[in-house]
Design an enzyme around this catalytic site. Structure first.
Site, mmCIF file in Angstrom:
data_model
loop_
_atom_site.group_PDB
_atom_site.id
_atom_site.type_symbol
_atom_site.label_atom_id
_atom_site.label_comp_id
_atom_site.label_asym_id
_atom_site.label_seq_id
_atom_site.Cartn_x
_atom_site.Cartn_y
_atom_site.Cartn_z
ATOM 1 C CG ASP A 231 58.220 -25.602 72.309
ATOM 2 O OD1 ASP A 231 59.162 -25.231 72.929
ATOM 3 O OD2 ASP A 231 58.030 -26.606 71.871
ATOM 4 C CE1 TYR B 118 50.459 -33.771 71.482
ATOM 5 C CE2 TYR B 118 52.690 -33.930 72.417
ATOM 6 C CZ TYR B 118 51.349 -33.451 72.291
ATOM 7 O OH TYR B 118 50.899 -32.522 73.168
ATOM 8 N N GLY B 119 54.041 -39.155 68.491
ATOM 9 C CA GLY B 119 53.843 -40.224 67.405
ATOM 10 C C GLY B 119 55.025 -40.409 66.322
ATOM 11 C CE LYS B 120 56.467 -46.102 65.056
ATOM 12 N NZ LYS B 120 56.529 -47.541 64.609
ATOM 13 C CB VAL B 121 57.252 -37.985 61.291
ATOM 14 C CG1 VAL B 121 56.965 -36.967 60.080
ATOM 15 C CG2 VAL B 121 56.644 -36.887 62.579
ATOM 16 C CE LYS C 214 52.947 -33.913 64.218
ATOM 17 N NZ LYS C 214 52.930 -32.376 64.630
ATOM 18 N N GLY D 42 61.091 -39.760 61.632
ATOM 19 C CA GLY D 42 61.545 -39.533 62.900
ATOM 20 C C GLY D 42 60.381 -39.938 63.668
ATOM 21 C CD GLU D 43 58.738 -43.865 67.497
ATOM 22 O OE1 GLU D 43 57.943 -44.234 68.210
ATOM 23 O OE2 GLU D 43 59.737 -44.373 67.046
ATOM 24 N N GLY D 44 58.517 -38.689 67.742
ATOM 25 C CA GLY D 44 58.538 -37.994 68.902
ATOM 26 C C GLY D 44 57.614 -38.331 69.970
#
EC number: 2.7.11.1
Length: 440
Positions: A176, A60-63, A78, A56-58
């Site tokens: 959160d 903040y960066g890729k996982v 991460k 996945g990707e958020g």
């Protein structure tokens, strides 16, 4: 090619021309004859970890998935770039805070931090975590109803309360809680993740008062929507858990709005409705957790004592399964590092450079901090550097950060090629390690 050569070539038949040399001619073929295949990535080793595919990707960066070559444990990593973190408000501070919090947490319903690796040359940080097969939000999005059956939702909610109670017992406010930050393992264990905006209360704080919040808008309580300067941190998590329970049991949100201003206006009023099919027990629990007044809002203990929480629910509907991988459509979510592991086992010393990539200057920080950073709780009041008794950041090859080579990657490759015995020895030892683990 001159005229004489072309005349000579004209004397050959088609089959003979094909054997003259592939670099001499360009053969035109129909587009239907072309088989397009994606370029296969080479295996990549980060320290002792073999890199897998993207999970996945958020923001903040890729996982990505990883395989521990020593234990053959499946991990998730991460990948954080310092340049990208600087463009995000509080990006670097949130990452450092998350590392400091996770390194002291141990609970079955809280994600575990395994390693922190750092590449000084590329300015990359690798947060190695325990592997989770899927996120709760991904499961909700995979079904048209966008919700779980009551039996399944109850099981996940109980685990969420267990993890949340542990965090609060450690003086940590998550801030959160939402389905997007709740991960699931292959055996259905829920893991609370993403503590980037969490807050650790002072050990001698009189209460759980907080002053800042960076959580997702739809899960924020009225006291934050109305802009209060201070609020109860634990009651913020109770509210967010209530919105999460509402969402996973109904497929809806208690408060909505066309934009964030309208959303906060609706949350600030505190008026919401509960679908009738929820039933009285669940409706009562939701009202208690989504109470407008934080002082009257349910506590963890009140939630545990509630009839809906304590009841053993019957499995009346089909459970929502873990969906296939969105990237590969693999319904089993197989280990993506296996093809690269097979490449390493097909090792040939003459093809070392083409077989895999290695990031050499990887630093393993024993105290889970960025090299050169002193943990807040260990820093002196005078701001001096790390004491002699504190753990130092060390490289995977045993050297200290100051001893790292300043050579570029190209220079290191050239150096390795000039010393083939050293290169073969290094590669062989890594693959031998993988082979030994596989046999065990």
């Amino acid at each position: 090619m001159d005229m004489q050569e072309s005349q000579q070539l004209g004397m050959f038949g088609e089959s003979e021309l094909m054997s003259v040399g592939m670099d001499t001619f360009i053969h035109r073929i129909d587009s239907t004859e072309v088989i397009y295949q994606p370029r296969r990535k080479r295996a990549k080793l980060i320290g002792k970890y073999l890199m897998g595919d993207l999970l996945g990707e958020g923001s903040y960066g890729k996982v990505k998935e990883m395989l521990d070559s020593e234990t053959l444990c499946r991990r998730a990593v991460k990948i954080l770039k310092k340049k990208k973190l600087r463009r995000i408000p509080n990006g670097e501070a949130n990452v450092k805070k998350e590392i400091q919090l996770l390194r002291r947490l141990r609970h079955k319903n809280v994600i575990q931090l395994v390693d922190v690796l750092y590449n000084e040359e590329k300015q990359k940080m690798y947060m190695v975590m325990e592997y989770c097969v899927c996120g709760m939000q991904e499961m909700l999005d995979s079904v048209p109803e966008k919700r779980f059956p009551v039996f399944q939702a109850h099981g996940y909610f109980c685990q969420l309360i267990d993890g949340l109670e542990y965090l609060h017992s450690q003086g940590i406010v998550h801030k959160d809680i939402k389905p997007g930050n709740l991960l699931l393992t292959t055996n259905g264990t829920l893991k609370i993740s993403d503590l980037g905006v969490a807050e650790a209360l002072h050990p001698f704080a009189e209460d759980d008062t907080c002053r800042t919040s960076q959580g997702s808008p739809a899960f924020q309580p009225p006291e934050i929507a109305n802009g209060l300067d201070t609020f109860s941190g634990f009651k913020v998590d109770i509210w967010s858990a209530g919105v999460t329970l509402y969402n996973i049991t109904t497929g809806l949100y208690p408060f909505e709005g066309d934009n964030i201003y309208k959303l906060f206006e609706n949350i600030g009023k505190g008026d919401f409705t509960i679908p009738e099919d929820c039933g009285p027990p669940l409706s009562d629990l939701l009202r208690g957790m989504l109470e407008y007044d934080p002082a009257k809002r349910f506590s963890i203990q009140q939630i545990r004592q509630h009839n809906w929480f304590r009841k053993k629910h019957a499995q009346a509907e089909t459970l929502v399964p873990i969906p296939p991988s969105p990237e590969t459509k693999d319904k089993w979510r197989s280990m993506t590092a296996v093809p690269y592991l097979e490449d390493l086992h097909g090792y040939n010393e003459d093809e070392d450079d083409d077989l895999y990539d290695i990031e050499d200057d990887i630093i393993y920080t024993q105290d889970f901090t960025v090299p050169g950073q002193v943990p807040e709780e260990e820093a002196g009041q005078n701001g001096q550097s790390r004491g002699r008794g504190l753990p130092k950041a060390i490289c995977m090859n045993g050297t200290e950060p100051g001893q790292l080579s300043t050579k570029s990657k190209a220079e290191r490759r050239a150096s390795a090629s000039s010393n083939p015995s050293r290169k073969a020895c290094s590669a062989s030892s890594k693959i031998r390690k993988l082979s030994t683990c596989k046999q065990q």
